[in-house]
Design an enzyme around this catalytic site. Sequence first.
Site, PDB file in Angstrom:
ATOM      1  N   LYS A  71       1.442  -1.466  -0.017  1.00  0.00           N
ATOM      2  CA  LYS A  71      -0.330  -0.355  -0.284  1.00  0.00           C
ATOM      3  C   LYS A  71       0.919   1.303   0.244  1.00  0.00           C
ATOM      4  O   LYS A  71       0.560   2.649  -0.734  1.00  0.00           O
ATOM      5  CB  LYS A  71      -0.828   0.184   1.527  1.00  0.00           C
ATOM      6  CG  LYS A  71      -1.921  -0.817   1.569  1.00  0.00           C
ATOM      7  CD  LYS A  71      -2.977  -0.582   2.269  1.00  0.00           C
ATOM      8  CE  LYS A  71      -4.347  -1.422   2.048  1.00  0.00           C
ATOM      9  NZ  LYS A  71      -4.765  -1.652   3.754  1.00  0.00           N
ATOM     10  N   ASP A 107      -9.519   3.704   2.018  1.00  0.00           N
ATOM     11  CA  ASP A 107      -9.891   2.664   3.651  1.00  0.00           C
ATOM     12  C   ASP A 107     -10.451   3.331   4.469  1.00  0.00           C
ATOM     13  O   ASP A 107     -11.730   3.334   5.133  1.00  0.00           O
ATOM     14  CB  ASP A 107      -8.593   2.093   3.809  1.00  0.00           C
ATOM     15  CG  ASP A 107      -7.898   1.124   3.229  1.00  0.00           C
ATOM     16  OD1 ASP A 107      -9.130  -0.521   3.097  1.00  0.00           O
ATOM     17  OD2 ASP A 107      -6.854   0.956   3.067  1.00  0.00           O
TER      18      ASP A 107
END
Length: 281
Positions: A71, A107
């Site tokens: 990520k 997220d």
Amino acid sequence: MDANQHLTLTGLFGHPVRHSRSPQMQNAAFREKGLSFVYTVFDVLPERLEAAVESIRVLGMRGVNVTIPHKVDVMNYLDRITPEAEMIGAVNTIVNENGELVGHNTDGSGYVRSLIEETALSLPESKVLILGAGGASRAVAVSMALKGVKEIFIANRTREKGDELAARIASYCPAHSVSYEDLPSLTNQVQLVINTTSVGMSPNIEETPIDPSLLHEGLVVSDLIYNPRETLLLKEARQRGAQTHGGLGMFIYQGAEAFTLWTGVEAPIEVMRKQLEHPTK
Ligand code: ATR
């Protein structure tokens, strides 16, 4: 499915990825909306990440989700990164805009959406205590700050990481790094407590990240963990009269926002939820 049909390819880059529930969830959503998209997982070694990202362009994929351990590193290989993902310091969704690869982070925004949809909280009126200051906490804290909650307190075992995160969001929302000794007074000031640490995650299901006797009626207690579905923290909170919010919603809504970025179509939340709760394939 017609074998000659043109399919638009999406998927997940991670390592390891085989246990991911995203393919079931996303493919159920594509089917529900009648979209000829498909989602599959790609186990990408860290040293092959750059080549994997380039393959999005080469193969004309519409985009991918990105998970552990990529990520942060994936940001080096993208053409553009949204301000929110930049501030979080991580990308979990890539969208291929005619060859330009754009990095998003759904997220934190997915988490905030699940809170809005699944609890009775009014975010602008909420003071929030966040336990933990790792990657998941960064996404949640940044998105909560951008959304405009009233005040954020961050308690982390390693205090310096809490200090760094509070400083990162302080220009958007009053934010403080606090110590675990401050928790007894804080739990009487805030409306929402969020666990972003791994404490209580299976197999260590007998642990809680905060003394449960500090939880009480009037609080919303949220746990990012979704295995187990109800952590000991949530069980204790529920038994003390607090409203509880589990981690499955964050997983669903981060996927729903990625789905919409790729397809331009609103995601069928209930179909996605049902697929996770009662998998059909
Ligand atoms: P993630 O991406 O899931 O957030 P991470 O970045 O490794 O994972 O962050 C883990 C978080 O859980 C950190 O806030 C960590 O605290 P430290 O920064 O002090 O390491 C917290 N954490 C993990 N185990 C913990 C424990 N036993 N007690 C308290 N905090 C813990």
